[in-house]
Design an enzyme around this catalytic site. Structure first.
Site, PDB file in Angstrom:
ATOM      1  N   HIS A 100       0.838  -1.199   0.000  1.00  0.00           N
ATOM      2  CA  HIS A 100       0.000   0.000   0.000  1.00  0.00           C
ATOM      3  C   HIS A 100       0.871   1.246   0.000  1.00  0.00           C
ATOM      4  O   HIS A 100       1.869   1.320   0.691  1.00  0.00           O
ATOM      5  CB  HIS A 100      -0.951   0.014   1.206  1.00  0.00           C
ATOM      6  CG  HIS A 100      -0.295  -0.362   2.495  1.00  0.00           C
ATOM      7  ND1 HIS A 100       0.006  -1.663   2.818  1.00  0.00           N
ATOM      8  CD2 HIS A 100       0.132   0.389   3.536  1.00  0.00           C
ATOM      9  CE1 HIS A 100       0.586  -1.704   4.004  1.00  0.00           C
ATOM     10  NE2 HIS A 100       0.687  -0.462   4.452  1.00  0.00           N
ATOM     11  N   HIS A 102       1.167   5.018   1.040  1.00  0.00           N
ATOM     12  CA  HIS A 102       0.628   6.014   1.971  1.00  0.00           C
ATOM     13  C   HIS A 102       0.718   7.381   1.295  1.00  0.00           C
ATOM     14  O   HIS A 102       1.786   7.765   0.802  1.00  0.00           O
ATOM     15  CB  HIS A 102       1.472   6.083   3.244  1.00  0.00           C
ATOM     16  CG  HIS A 102       1.438   4.870   4.119  1.00  0.00           C
ATOM     17  ND1 HIS A 102       0.634   4.775   5.231  1.00  0.00           N
ATOM     18  CD2 HIS A 102       2.137   3.710   4.072  1.00  0.00           C
ATOM     19  CE1 HIS A 102       0.846   3.610   5.835  1.00  0.00           C
ATOM     20  NE2 HIS A 102       1.757   2.941   5.149  1.00  0.00           N
TER      21      HIS A 102
HETATM   22  P1  5GP Z   1       1.967  -0.295   7.236  1.00  0.00           P
HETATM   23  O1  5GP Z   1       2.563  -0.151   8.595  1.00  0.00           O
HETATM   24  O2  5GP Z   1       1.729  -1.745   6.875  1.00  0.00           O
HETATM   25  O3  5GP Z   1       2.743   0.449   6.182  1.00  0.00           O
HETATM   26  O4  5GP Z   1       0.583   0.438   7.282  1.00  0.00           O
HETATM   27  C1  5GP Z   1      -0.628  -0.203   7.556  1.00  0.00           C
HETATM   28  C2  5GP Z   1      -1.646   0.892   7.720  1.00  0.00           C
HETATM   29  O5  5GP Z   1      -2.923   0.305   7.707  1.00  0.00           O
HETATM   30  C3  5GP Z   1      -1.504   1.643   9.036  1.00  0.00           C
HETATM   31  O6  5GP Z   1      -1.283   3.016   8.771  1.00  0.00           O
HETATM   32  C4  5GP Z   1      -2.833   1.372   9.744  1.00  0.00           C
HETATM   33  O7  5GP Z   1      -3.312   2.493  10.449  1.00  0.00           O
HETATM   34  C5  5GP Z   1      -3.745   1.008   8.600  1.00  0.00           C
HETATM   35  N1  5GP Z   1      -4.828   0.115   8.991  1.00  0.00           N
HETATM   36  C6  5GP Z   1      -4.716  -1.009   9.762  1.00  0.00           C
HETATM   37  N2  5GP Z   1      -5.918  -1.599   9.901  1.00  0.00           N
HETATM   38  C7  5GP Z   1      -6.792  -0.842   9.201  1.00  0.00           C
HETATM   39  C8  5GP Z   1      -8.206  -0.963   8.973  1.00  0.00           C
HETATM   40  O8  5GP Z   1      -8.893  -1.880   9.423  1.00  0.00           O
HETATM   41  N3  5GP Z   1      -8.785   0.014   8.212  1.00  0.00           N
HETATM   42  C9  5GP Z   1      -8.055   1.044   7.668  1.00  0.00           C
HETATM   43  N4  5GP Z   1      -8.710   1.941   6.948  1.00  0.00           N
HETATM   44  N5  5GP Z   1      -6.736   1.174   7.876  1.00  0.00           N
HETATM   45  C10 5GP Z   1      -6.115   0.230   8.634  1.00  0.00           C
END
Ligand code: 5GP
Length: 140
Positions: A100, A102
């Site tokens: 993903h 950001h």
């Molecule tokens: P990562 O740390 O993998 O780059 O980011 C994962 C992101 O997913 C985090 O910013 C977290 O807040 C977001 N996230 C985790 N669970 C959910 C969810 O159930 N719904 C949404 N909309 N975002 C989520």
């Protein structure tokens, strides 16, 4: 690909989200734990884990959406800038194993710095720089 992830469950509507964009290959929605107002995630609907796992044509589709959404996200929250990033792999802090992008709107008073603030500078001599550049070329 048929593996289920937290984000495929969001795409499928099993978990609600604040959707901001959808097409055949790509979905975008607000991060549930926003680092700033408007923090948006953009994903391929298929659950590729890391950036380099995504086929090049699909990566181009998703990145076109990141490109189109960035000014829309900034405008929605009146942000003068944004940080756009992927935590690409667990060691880099990736928590959801479904790649993903950001899009994080940035503000004058948001209390953080550039991506560079995450790191100490690496002290590399000319030989090391040259050998790293050669190794990257060999691995392309
Ligand atoms: P990562 O740390 O993998 O780059 O980011 C994962 C992101 O997913 C985090 O910013 C977290 O807040 C977001 N996230 C985790 N669970 C959910 C969810 O159930 N719904 C949404 N909309 N975002 C989520």
């Amino acid at each position: 690909m048929s593996e289920e992830t937290l984000f495929t469950r969001i795409v499928d509507g099993e978990i609600p989200s604040y959707s901001v964009y959808e097409d055949d290959t790509t979905y975008a929605f607000l991060d549930a734990n926003p680092l700033t107002p408007g923090h948006t995630l953009v994903i391929p609907k298929e659950p590729y884990e890391r950036f380099q796992d995504v086929p090049a044509d699909l990566a181009a589709d998703v990145f076109a959406v990141v490109h189109a959404l960035t000014p829309a996200v900034e405008a929605a929250v009146d942000a003068p800038a944004s940080t756009i990033a992927i935590n690409n792999g667990e060691t880099a802090g990736q928590e959801v194993a479904h790649v993903h992008w950001h899009i994080i709107p940035r503000f004058e008073d948001d209390g953080t710095g550039p991506v560079h603030a995450l790191f100490e500078y690496a002290d590399l001599d000319e030989d090391r720089m040259a050998s790293i550049a050669a190794a990257i070329r060999e691995n392309e």
